[in-house]
Write a protein that holds these residues in place. Structure first.
Motif, PDB file in Angstrom:
ATOM      1  N   GLN A   1      -4.610   5.087   4.479  1.00 56.16           N
ATOM      2  CA  GLN A   1      -3.687   6.460   5.036  1.00 56.16           C
ATOM      3  C   GLN A   1      -2.571   6.218   3.901  1.00 56.16           C
ATOM      4  OE1 GLN A   1      -2.407   4.983   8.607  1.00 56.16           O
ATOM      5  NE2 GLN A   1      -3.742   6.231   9.845  1.00 56.16           N
ATOM      6  N   SER A   2      -2.511   5.492   2.894  1.00 55.85           N
ATOM      7  CA  SER A   2      -2.048   5.584   1.639  1.00 55.85           C
ATOM      8  C   SER A   2      -1.522   6.693   0.350  1.00 55.85           C
ATOM      9  CB  SER A   2      -2.410   4.371   0.562  1.00 55.85           C
ATOM     10  OG  SER A   2      -1.782   4.155  -0.496  1.00 55.85           O
ATOM     11  N   GLY A   3      -1.256   7.134   0.710  1.00 53.58           N
ATOM     12  CA  GLY A   3      -0.777   8.174  -0.595  1.00 53.58           C
ATOM     13  C   GLY A   3      -1.511   7.663  -1.935  1.00 53.58           C
ATOM     14  N   ALA A   4      -1.723   6.039  -2.679  1.00 51.82           N
ATOM     15  CA  ALA A   4      -1.696   5.730  -3.245  1.00 51.82           C
ATOM     16  C   ALA A   4      -3.948   6.710  -3.977  1.00 51.82           C
ATOM     17  CB  ALA A   4      -2.256   4.556  -3.893  1.00 51.82           C
ATOM     18  N   LYS A   5      -4.178   6.383  -5.460  1.00 52.89           N
ATOM     19  CA  LYS A   5      -6.139   6.868  -5.308  1.00 52.89           C
ATOM     20  C   LYS A   5      -6.170   5.491  -5.398  1.00 52.89           C
ATOM     21  CE  LYS A   5      -5.121   9.363  -9.648  1.00 52.89           C
ATOM     22  NZ  LYS A   5      -4.909  11.361  -8.455  1.00 52.89           N
ATOM     23  N   ARG A   6      -7.358   5.764  -4.912  1.00 51.41           N
ATOM     24  CA  ARG A   6      -7.720   4.175  -4.551  1.00 51.41           C
ATOM     25  C   ARG A   6      -9.220   4.217  -5.471  1.00 51.41           C
ATOM     26  NH1 ARG A   6      -5.712   6.050  -0.841  1.00 51.41           N
ATOM     27  NH2 ARG A   6      -6.664   7.536  -0.232  1.00 51.41           N
TER      28      ARG A   6
ATOM     29  N   SER B   1       0.643  -1.107  -0.591  1.00 53.74           N
ATOM     30  CA  SER B   1       0.173   0.301  -0.270  1.00 53.74           C
ATOM     31  C   SER B   1       0.553   1.337   0.144  1.00 53.74           C
ATOM     32  CB  SER B   1      -0.553   0.198   0.723  1.00 53.74           C
ATOM     33  OG  SER B   1      -1.685  -1.022   0.740  1.00 53.74           O
ATOM     34  N   ARG B   2       1.972   1.434   0.420  1.00 53.97           N
ATOM     35  CA  ARG B   2       3.006   2.672   0.199  1.00 53.97           C
ATOM     36  C   ARG B   2       4.013   2.237  -0.776  1.00 53.97           C
ATOM     37  NH1 ARG B   2       5.266   0.518   6.095  1.00 53.97           N
ATOM     38  NH2 ARG B   2       6.719  -0.572   4.263  1.00 53.97           N
TER      39      ARG B   2
ATOM     40  N   ASP C   1       0.687   2.721  -6.606  1.00 59.79           N
ATOM     41  CA  ASP C   1       0.259   4.245  -7.242  1.00 59.79           C
ATOM     42  C   ASP C   1      -1.133   4.289  -7.308  1.00 59.79           C
ATOM     43  OD1 ASP C   1       2.872   5.450  -7.861  1.00 59.79           O
ATOM     44  OD2 ASP C   1       2.424   3.366  -9.598  1.00 59.79           O
TER      45      ASP C   1
END
Length: 144
Positions: A94-99, A62-63, A66
């Motif tokens: 909390q990931s910086g990725a788009k979901r 998850s970290r 993208d």
């Protein structure tokens, strides 16, 4: 672009996601993480570039992703019959990725205001959203 697909139980939704993404976005780098070995195996067989199993794999991947794709339960602690741990849900949220989350109403989580649709239709909508993101490039899971 590194796409992380997370699934639980038998991996059926994840398998369909991997297959559809592989067909329609052939340059995508797909990492599959299952909460159990059966889910991971289903996604790996469907064509994921890399695959892993378990809580720590969800947290680490998850970290690095993208984009994270899966049923909405991947951001709800104790969802999917308890297979999504609080640590997993927090890592995805909390990931910086788009979901890209599929609005699946199962296991006591009801998504109000969303028409009940087949998983195939939800997967199609998810891949349409993914195709809006920047160019997909082949990779070797180095980013995820």
């Amino acid at each position: 672009m590194n796409i992380l697909i997370i699934d639980a139980q038998g991996g059926g939704v994840g398998r369909q996601l991997v297959t559809a993404i592989r067909e329609r976005l052939p340059g995508a780098d797909i990492t599959a993480v299952g909460t159990n070995a059966a889910a991971t195996s289903a996604m790996r067989k469907a064509g994921a570039d890399c695959a892993a199993t378990g809580e720590n794999a969800v947290v680490v991947c998850s970290r690095r992703a993208d984009v994270i794709v899966g049923a909405i339960g991947i951001v709800i602690a104790d969802a999917m019959l308890g297979e999504i741990t609080p640590r997993m849900a927090a890592a995805v949220a909390q990931s910086g990725a788009k979901r890209v989350l599929l609005p699946v109403s199962h296991c006591d989580n009801i998504v109000a205001g969303v028409q009940d649709q087949t998983v195939a239709r939800l997967v199609d909508a998810a891949v349409q959203e993914l195709s809006k993101f920047s160019k997909f490039q082949n990779g070797s899971c180095g980013g995820v």
